[in-house]
Design an enzyme around this catalytic site. Sequence first.
Site, mmCIF file in Angstrom:
data_model
loop_
_atom_site.group_PDB
_atom_site.id
_atom_site.type_symbol
_atom_site.label_atom_id
_atom_site.label_comp_id
_atom_site.label_asym_id
_atom_site.label_seq_id
_atom_site.Cartn_x
_atom_site.Cartn_y
_atom_site.Cartn_z
ATOM 1 C CG ASP A 81 59.820 40.346 54.073
ATOM 2 O OD1 ASP A 81 59.704 41.154 53.136
ATOM 3 O OD2 ASP A 81 60.843 39.651 54.229
ATOM 4 N NE ARG A 138 65.773 39.443 55.177
ATOM 5 C CZ ARG A 138 65.307 39.161 56.380
ATOM 6 N NH1 ARG A 138 66.076 39.299 57.434
ATOM 7 N NH2 ARG A 138 64.084 38.728 56.548
ATOM 8 C CD GLU A 139 63.102 38.438 52.742
ATOM 9 O OE1 GLU A 139 64.127 38.980 53.226
ATOM 10 O OE2 GLU A 139 62.667 37.354 53.130
ATOM 11 C CG ASP A 195 55.850 38.258 56.807
ATOM 12 O OD1 ASP A 195 55.956 37.091 56.400
ATOM 13 O OD2 ASP A 195 56.798 38.884 57.293
ATOM 14 C CD1 TRP A 254 54.935 32.826 54.861
ATOM 15 C CD2 TRP A 254 54.742 31.420 56.576
ATOM 16 N NE1 TRP A 254 55.820 33.233 55.844
ATOM 17 C CE2 TRP A 254 55.716 32.389 56.898
ATOM 18 C CE3 TRP A 254 54.445 30.446 57.534
ATOM 19 C CZ2 TRP A 254 56.397 32.390 58.121
ATOM 20 C CZ3 TRP A 254 55.124 30.441 58.741
ATOM 21 C CH2 TRP A 254 56.069 31.399 59.010
ATOM 22 C CD GLU A 292 63.461 38.941 60.129
ATOM 23 O OE1 GLU A 292 64.482 39.639 59.977
ATOM 24 O OE2 GLU A 292 63.136 38.043 59.346
ATOM 25 C CG HIS A 302 60.024 41.604 59.684
ATOM 26 N ND1 HIS A 302 61.091 41.948 58.901
ATOM 27 C CD2 HIS A 302 59.667 40.363 59.289
ATOM 28 C CE1 HIS A 302 61.358 40.960 58.058
ATOM 29 N NE2 HIS A 302 60.499 39.984 58.263
#
Length: 890
Positions: A458, A462-463, A470, A534, A766, A776
Amino acid sequence: MSSIAPFINLRTSGLGYQLLADSVPELSWEFATGAEAPDRAVVEVYHAGASVPMWQGTWRVGTQPAVRYAGPPLERSAAYTWRVGATVRDTQVWSAAASFETHPGPLHELAEWIGLQVTEPADAPTPVQYLRRTFDLEAAPVRARLYASARGWYGLAVNGGDVTGVRITPRFTAYDQRLEYEGYDVTDELVAGSNTIGIELAEGRYRGRNGAFGQRNTYGQQIAAIAYLLIEFESGRREIITTDAAWEGGYGPRRFADPQEGVTIDARISGAQFTAGTALADARPVEVFPRGAERVEAARSEPVVVVDVLEPARTTTIGDRIVVDFGQNLVGVARLTVAGPAGATLAVYHSELVDEAGRIRTDYLLGDGVLPAVPAIDRYVLAGEGSEILEPRYTIRGFRYIEIEGALQVDLERIEALVVQADLRYDGEFSSSHSGLNQLHDNIVWSMRGNFTDVPTDCPTRERSGWTGDAQVFAPAATYLADVSLFLRDWLRDVVLQQSEDGALGDVAPRDSRPLPELSQFAGLMDGKGSAGWADAITMVPWTLYQRYGCTDVLAENWDAMVAWVQFCLRRAADRHPSRTGDPLPHERYVVDTGFHWGEWLEPGNEFDGPEAAQMILNLANNPDAEVATAYFAHSARLVAEAAAVLGKAQSAQEYAELHEQIRAAYQAEFLDPDGMPRTLTQAKLVRPLTFGLIPEHARQRVADRLADLVVADGTRLATGFLSTGYLLPCLSAWGYDDLALDLLLQEERPSWLGQVAQGATTMLESWNGVGSQNHYALGAVARWMYENLAGLRAVTPGWQQIEIRPMLTHRLEHVSARTMTPYGPLSSAWQRSESGWELEVTVPTGVEARIAVDGGNVLEDGARIVALPCGTSTWRVRSGPVEVLADTL
Ligand code: BGC
């Protein structure tokens, strides 16, 4: 015409280089632009060095330029060559030879897992391990290959020479079930006499910080390495060295390396040249660890390597720090060359943003405190021996700026950003007379490069998770920009491996977190069974790959998982949301109104920020958007039906077509009014059913007209979020609103794509308001429309065998050109406005059927609207039609 062979870019199972994972490779090529297509071609495979082919295959025009090897079984660790030839104008011509090597077998069967026992507690980092083995060789080898993998990330050196460079390996896979290994040619590094091979072993995503919560030990506490060195001498004798108890291990200057946190290097510690003989700290024999359940198999996709090196665009001294702006938000690491006193310390902080004072920002990714801060900081202690190169490895991060603490006490000789990405072929090109559009395209490409790394992520800050949604929304655009066939196909293997028995799928693959206390606030809220849009990546991404690359294998590989997901959705649809009372209506059986769903996600005004962030998750959990969930259920059922038809599964094709009909009817009963108009009127709620074919035929134009009204009423601004943004412009264009679609693309007031550009972004943001991650790719899904509509590059059949070039000729831009790669070769279209209309130059690959089509009242010079195109480059003149007619349809 000369008789030069028309075959170029030969690839073996999709890769241009050597190590082959497949036992039956696909041998493919492209045609040189403008070359004459032969009716048939012959492919010959040879044992390397042999003069007689071991197998010959035939290719015929009208099919993709590829042949599946069907000769005798290939030997392990063997070298082969192949070529493709044809008779062109009575002359036999051959391509240059391509070569490949087969793998030695599954590494876990050939070598042992070794390393030093990790003694640190589970919540603490463990140092980088240095593992080495010294051995004698009777002579210099004629061929030597080193194959390696790790429960962690590794780097290799032989006799003091760096073999791997800065790379991320092994790439992120479902580490509990499969790891990949790569093969390296080390022939020139090995010598007669004494040799030392070494492995640096870091935590990687296996044990290092991973996912949104920066958890450690996602896959295990103990890191380990596995390697296999195959040496061949001139005499034909082979020698094999593998990881085993004969290795020694210790520690060296790379103290720590965490994927998210960064590295700590103390250059005063001995060991930098540990395979050239320098001592290791705390050296001792390694331990051999048991074989696990995971398979260790040859890599099937491109490696993650440094592809670019950027110099600073601007350097500013602020107090005792130096802030460097690379001028481009990117993914990779920053390398410094410095000279300074022994013991001098430096800390390098990374960020995508700076504050008003020019200092880097570390505060903008925390989602109102929902997520922990895991700042990316590299720390160095200098050895004090002249120029020192400080190069972080086994870590990766997104940044445009670095801030160097301690810079004033050293001589900073060089500052570089190493761009790290999956080594995909980026062949997509777009340019126009509008600089904002060109920058938008650049931003999309940079976001893709930065997020197509060890998995499709993504964001890189961050993560850094393999969010399925995505990848799903961006995949169609990605195929125009680069060859993602192997990359996404390989990632799907992990999606499938981590599918649960009931068919549910996580929203992230590979899994990068495990239940831990820091997640408890969300436990029970998210069921982890797969969110609509997703988890539907399991049907949609294979379908996209089939459409773009024409390969049915990807459908066959994912078939069971696709069916299991749709069956899971069918069972989930049978559950009823607690708010429904009374006797269920029959159609409710097909309405998905339970489970955790992200919904349209991040529509303008609904950004994930501020004090409401946690509340937002709670709302999603309690009130899933049934319209979104049911629409994706219908769409996935339809794709399963279509995949079944392609795979020749007639019964399944019928069964899922019927299921799709039932879901569609339920969708219409639940979410449309009796006239076929969606009951909730937002842009996304109109775009989605129009795109997925859920609106009854008679109402489609009316719904599209309503969508156009909504866009205009919104100030000609988009109002879609994560799921529908990529469909908005194609949808408007499909129902006659090309001009309005272009208005949206050219809109500079936020929310808009060019609003992001105007903000100075060099990657895709994002959210529409710029909050959150600055890198993103999801909203970059619009690139598809830029290639498909604006430039008009369209595949009529899967895999581009039939092509239509239908550019959107408009008076509002002076010129537009785009180029993409097809399996046959490059395809491009470039139009330029002229006084009487437009000049159009197109390049069509050899081996396809292509036509040009103009609409909107325009005609080609001879009055035609559709003309068959020759292969190669041709130019066309288009006479302007009555453009007002188009405007009138608004
Ligand atoms: C990610 C998204 C992802 C989403 C799920 C976010 O934190 O960055 O891109 O798909 O969570 O809604």
